[in-house]
Design an enzyme around this catalytic site. Sequence first.
Site, PDB file in Angstrom:
ATOM      1  N   HIS A  15       0.826  -1.204   0.000  1.00  0.00           N
ATOM      2  CA  HIS A  15       0.000   0.000   0.000  1.00  0.00           C
ATOM      3  C   HIS A  15       0.867   1.264   0.000  1.00  0.00           C
ATOM      4  O   HIS A  15       0.557   2.248  -0.688  1.00  0.00           O
ATOM      5  CB  HIS A  15      -0.922  -0.022   1.226  1.00  0.00           C
ATOM      6  CG  HIS A  15      -1.732   1.212   1.400  1.00  0.00           C
ATOM      7  ND1 HIS A  15      -1.449   2.157   2.369  1.00  0.00           N
ATOM      8  CD2 HIS A  15      -2.822   1.686   0.741  1.00  0.00           C
ATOM      9  CE1 HIS A  15      -2.318   3.143   2.293  1.00  0.00           C
ATOM     10  NE2 HIS A  15      -3.166   2.888   1.309  1.00  0.00           N
ATOM     11  N   GLU A  25       2.082   1.840  -3.471  1.00  0.00           N
ATOM     12  CA  GLU A  25       1.020   2.413  -4.309  1.00  0.00           C
ATOM     13  C   GLU A  25       0.966   3.934  -4.152  1.00  0.00           C
ATOM     14  O   GLU A  25       0.841   4.676  -5.130  1.00  0.00           O
ATOM     15  CB  GLU A  25      -0.322   1.784  -3.933  1.00  0.00           C
ATOM     16  CG  GLU A  25      -1.536   2.447  -4.554  1.00  0.00           C
ATOM     17  CD  GLU A  25      -2.689   2.585  -3.582  1.00  0.00           C
ATOM     18  OE1 GLU A  25      -3.293   3.674  -3.523  1.00  0.00           O
ATOM     19  OE2 GLU A  25      -2.994   1.603  -2.869  1.00  0.00           O
ATOM     20  N   HIS A  26       1.070   4.404  -2.896  1.00  0.00           N
ATOM     21  CA  HIS A  26       1.061   5.848  -2.654  1.00  0.00           C
ATOM     22  C   HIS A  26       2.266   6.531  -3.289  1.00  0.00           C
ATOM     23  O   HIS A  26       2.146   7.605  -3.882  1.00  0.00           O
ATOM     24  CB  HIS A  26       1.065   6.126  -1.150  1.00  0.00           C
ATOM     25  CG  HIS A  26      -0.292   6.124  -0.526  1.00  0.00           C
ATOM     26  ND1 HIS A  26      -0.840   7.230   0.058  1.00  0.00           N
ATOM     27  CD2 HIS A  26      -1.220   5.136  -0.404  1.00  0.00           C
ATOM     28  CE1 HIS A  26      -2.053   6.937   0.537  1.00  0.00           C
ATOM     29  NE2 HIS A  26      -2.293   5.665   0.268  1.00  0.00           N
ATOM     30  N   GLU A  55       4.592  11.252   2.464  1.00  0.00           N
ATOM     31  CA  GLU A  55       3.549  10.243   2.243  1.00  0.00           C
ATOM     32  C   GLU A  55       3.390   9.323   3.440  1.00  0.00           C
ATOM     33  O   GLU A  55       2.306   8.814   3.695  1.00  0.00           O
ATOM     34  CB  GLU A  55       3.855   9.444   0.976  1.00  0.00           C
ATOM     35  CG  GLU A  55       2.621   8.866   0.311  1.00  0.00           C
ATOM     36  CD  GLU A  55       1.619   9.952  -0.088  1.00  0.00           C
ATOM     37  OE1 GLU A  55       0.414   9.634  -0.177  1.00  0.00           O
ATOM     38  OE2 GLU A  55       2.024  11.121  -0.306  1.00  0.00           O
ATOM     39  N   GLU A 104      -4.226   8.038   7.356  1.00  0.00           N
ATOM     40  CA  GLU A 104      -5.209   7.091   6.813  1.00  0.00           C
ATOM     41  C   GLU A 104      -5.452   5.938   7.787  1.00  0.00           C
ATOM     42  O   GLU A 104      -6.595   5.507   7.987  1.00  0.00           O
ATOM     43  CB  GLU A 104      -4.703   6.559   5.471  1.00  0.00           C
ATOM     44  CG  GLU A 104      -5.692   5.675   4.744  1.00  0.00           C
ATOM     45  CD  GLU A 104      -5.160   5.191   3.394  1.00  0.00           C
ATOM     46  OE1 GLU A 104      -5.900   4.456   2.708  1.00  0.00           O
ATOM     47  OE2 GLU A 104      -4.011   5.541   3.028  1.00  0.00           O
TER      48      GLU A 104
END
Length: 420
Positions: free
Chosen positions: A47, A50-51, A120, A127
């Site tokens: 994940h 992906e960011h 990030e 998140e």
Amino acid sequence: MSVEVTTLSNGFRIVTEPMPGLESAAIGLWIEAGARHEADDQNGIAHFLEHMAFKGTARRSALQIAEEIEDVGGYINAYTSREMTAYYARVLRPDVPLALDILADIVLNPAFEAREIEVERGVILQEIGQALDTPDDIIFDWLQETAYPGQPIGRSILGPSAQVSGFTEADLRCFTHAHYGPGQMILSASGAVDHDRLVRLAEPLFGHLPARSQANAVPARFCNGERREMRGLEQVHFALALEAPHYRAEEFYASQVFSNALGGGMSSRLFQRLREDRGLCYTVFAQSGAYADTGMITIYAGTGGEEIGALAELTIDELKRAAEDMSEAEVARACAQMKAGLLMGLESPSTRAERLAKLLSIWGYVPDISEAIARIDAVTAADARAHGGGLLSGAGMALALYGPIARAPRLSRLSERLAA
């Protein structure tokens, strides 16, 4: 409309399905690498990666990536699942080459600049915090972990904060080297696309990549268990899971039909019994999800602390009753809902592109839509009841509860009620 598939010499696959009359195209890269491919000390890195794809490459800054795609009125996004990571865009017909170039750039040439990694990291930690503060979101992570304890497939896609806080550029590059080989990639496009042209565009971008061996994911093993988290919320969030077939299993469609009739809509048994008849909840549903080697039927409901006992017991009773007397009319309705959802989804090029990639990954080819329709139509009430009976005879269940759970029954009590 016809599906075409081309495989380059290094194993990179290209699949397309034109949709006449459309002026836009959906195009994306689906990578056969997700959370279940992570090592223990990597949880959350798929994940994170992906960011980072959108945070700049050797050729483009993060702002340039966003500006280039939005300058032509398109959009670009990504997601990570337990078995795949996808990077996709939607653009008009003339801008397909631009979208492909950007997708290739962000996947193959991420810069991983130290400052952007830290920025990030902060976004992802926010998140994770947001997920933890969203009970009807985090409950499914807890259920997954309870059903598959100590296994990669059971871990959170986002990963734990402590681990995410430590990922480095070297960690990101290590994961991409191991899992982003050409044989693990599928370029899928639908809408205003031409297959031969897309192959010509893709070959110089991906054809030079060296073929790599592909590591197998750790096999999944469904386990009984429960997780109970007391918190002063307004509702108890109740999630129950039973093991279901993997997506290549013969009984896959029977499982989908059974769960749909059980809790897939307003006419379903759980909705009618728990909400309409008894007023025990606002939200209740059942769904069947599948992976390469396992699956889960998940039942979710939110209810008050005083009502959780009655809701849990009625859920078990409806499970048992469905396995005994699910009718032809219920099965026909569930099949109609499934077929309508499938066919309506195919009106979207984005949904169609995703379907192409997933089916190619699962089967090695793309079955015609008529095959799926025929298999749905072939499920009878007897098949659905038999599948339900098989689920219950195994009596394997996982339970997750979150909220004011003092009156919530234990899993052992629900198992006894199921077996009675």
